[in-house]
Scaffold this motif. Structure first.
Motif, short mmCIF file in Angstrom:
data_model
loop_
_atom_site.label_atom_id
_atom_site.label_comp_id
_atom_site.label_asym_id
_atom_site.label_seq_id
_atom_site.Cartn_x
_atom_site.Cartn_y
_atom_site.Cartn_z
N PHE A 136 0.84 -1.20 0.00
CA PHE A 136 0.00 0.00 0.00
C PHE A 136 0.87 1.25 0.00
CE2 PHE A 136 0.50 -1.20 4.50
CZ PHE A 136 1.06 -0.03 5.02
N GLU A 137 0.26 2.35 -0.36
CA GLU A 137 0.84 3.67 -0.16
C GLU A 137 -0.13 4.47 0.69
OE1 GLU A 137 1.15 6.04 -3.68
OE2 GLU A 137 -0.92 5.67 -4.32
N ILE A 138 0.38 5.44 1.44
CA ILE A 138 -0.44 6.33 2.26
C ILE A 138 -0.34 7.73 1.70
CG2 ILE A 138 -0.85 7.30 4.55
CD1 ILE A 138 0.52 4.83 5.74
N ILE A 139 -1.49 8.31 1.36
CA ILE A 139 -1.54 9.68 0.87
C ILE A 139 -2.30 10.52 1.87
CG2 ILE A 139 -2.27 11.19 -1.01
CD1 ILE A 139 -2.29 8.74 -2.85
N VAL A 140 -1.60 11.43 2.53
CA VAL A 140 -2.24 12.35 3.46
C VAL A 140 -2.50 13.66 2.71
CG1 VAL A 140 -2.06 13.65 5.61
CG2 VAL A 140 -1.16 11.31 5.48
N VAL A 141 -3.77 14.05 2.64
CA VAL A 141 -4.13 15.29 1.94
C VAL A 141 -4.48 16.33 3.00
CG1 VAL A 141 -5.59 16.37 0.21
CG2 VAL A 141 -5.02 13.93 0.01
N ASP A 142 -3.62 17.30 3.14
CA ASP A 142 -3.79 18.38 4.13
C ASP A 142 -4.66 19.47 3.51
OD1 ASP A 142 -3.55 20.51 5.85
OD2 ASP A 142 -1.38 20.37 6.07
N ASP A 143 -5.87 19.58 4.03
CA ASP A 143 -6.88 20.46 3.44
C ASP A 143 -6.79 21.88 4.02
OD1 ASP A 143 -9.05 21.32 1.96
OD2 ASP A 143 -10.54 20.49 3.35
N GLY A 144 -5.64 22.52 3.80
CA GLY A 144 -5.48 23.90 4.23
C GLY A 144 -5.33 24.08 5.72
N SER A 145 -4.74 23.11 6.41
CA SER A 145 -4.56 23.19 7.86
C SER A 145 -3.51 24.23 8.24
CB SER A 145 -4.12 21.82 8.41
OG SER A 145 -5.02 20.80 8.07
N ASP A 146 -3.47 24.56 9.52
CA ASP A 146 -2.37 25.39 9.99
C ASP A 146 -1.11 24.52 10.11
OD1 ASP A 146 -2.51 23.98 12.45
OD2 ASP A 146 -3.96 25.43 13.25
N LYS A 147 -0.04 25.10 10.60
CA LYS A 147 1.25 24.41 10.61
C LYS A 147 1.30 23.21 11.56
CE LYS A 147 3.95 28.44 9.18
NZ LYS A 147 5.06 29.36 9.53
N SER A 148 0.32 23.08 12.43
CA SER A 148 0.36 21.99 13.41
C SER A 148 0.32 20.62 12.73
CB SER A 148 -0.81 22.11 14.38
OG SER A 148 -2.06 21.97 13.72
N VAL A 149 -0.39 20.52 11.61
CA VAL A 149 -0.51 19.23 10.93
C VAL A 149 0.82 18.83 10.29
CG1 VAL A 149 -1.56 18.04 8.96
CG2 VAL A 149 -2.99 19.31 10.57
N SER A 150 1.44 19.72 9.55
CA SER A 150 2.72 19.38 8.92
C SER A 150 3.79 19.09 9.97
CB SER A 150 3.17 20.51 7.99
OG SER A 150 3.30 21.73 8.69
#
Length: 255
Positions: A31-45
């Motif tokens: 499998f591969e994991i694709i995380v799509v960050d939907d315009g979050s603030d810097k806490s997610v990255s």
């Protein structure tokens, strides 16, 4: 690549890490994991930094909603099958293995599973009305969403036939897609519980939208107007439209 696992996220770090780790703990490894960050603030990255070597990270600069984020993941997916995981849910270790085995055996292109429900601080029982089904189940998905996004696996060919999520919908987007898929494809259902569907925060979008039954009504009415809908599907769909119209007229929300 067998599975592309798409995890959309918006400003949710509390449960995101355990969601990702539940994929990394799968007994089926292709499998591969694709995380799509939907315009979050810097806490997610920042939270994702330790996982970056093990995931594909896609950032959307402006918050566009979960449908848009999932569709970005579908577009970028390399796998034969796409699996979705909400950032507050958890997969149990044999989830992908069980679905791969079932899809291989049945030759079907859509598979979903049963689930545990965890609300705030405890597991709760599902009501009888939430019963799930397999087979040609269009008539079974008319009332409300009976396929959890975090439980479903979909072959890439299904999206070519049925399209993807409606990015204009902020809720009930899954209900809308399941209508289209279940009108054309037989669905494999595994009664074993392979996911933990969690609600540990108060930011679940569907809980904050009023008149949710009205949104389903609009989606279903739009579906019935499609030129390529089978005549045999119109009868149960129109019957459900009438039922939903009575509910919304009476002001009953979240029925």
């Amino acid at each position: 690549m067998t599975f592309s696992v798409i995890i959309p996220v918006f400003n949710r770090t509390q449960t995101l890490k355990t969601a990702i780790e539940s994929v990394l703990a799968q007994s089926f490894r292709d499998f591969e994991i694709i995380v799509v960050d939907d315009g979050s603030d810097k806490s997610v990255s920042s939270a994702l930094r330790p996982y970056m070597p093990m995931i594909r990270y896609i950032r959307i600069e402006k918050n566009m909603g979960v449908s848009y984020a999932r569709n970005i993941g579908i577009r970028e997916a390399k796998g034969l099958y796409t699996a979705f995981l909400d950032s507050d849910d958890i997969w149990l270790p044999d989830k992908l293995s069980a679905q791969h085995e079932a899809l291989t055996a049945t030759k079907l292109k859509v598979c979903h599973t049963n689930e545990f429900w965890f609300r705030k601080d405890r597991f709760i029982n599902q009501g009888a009305k939430h019963k799930r089904h397999g087979g040609m189940i269009f008539d079974k998905v008319l009332d409300f969403c009976r396929i959890s996004p975090s439980s479903v696996v979909i072959h890439r060919d299904v999206f070519k036939t049925c399209g993807v999520f409606d990015s204009n919908m902020r809720t009930c987007e899954d209900y809308d897609l399941w209508l289209r898929i279940c009108s054309k494809f037989e669905v494999c259902y595994l009664p074993e519980k392979h996911i933990i569907k969690r609600a540990v925060t108060n930011d679940q979008l569907s809980d904050s939208i009023k008149n949710i039954e009205y949104i389903r009504l609009v989606s279903l009415a739009r579906f019935v107007k499609c030129k390529n809908i089978k005549p045999t599907l119109k009868v149960p769909a129109i019957k459900e439209i009438s039922r939903k119209a009575l509910i919304t007229a009476g002001g009953i929300n979240n029925f």
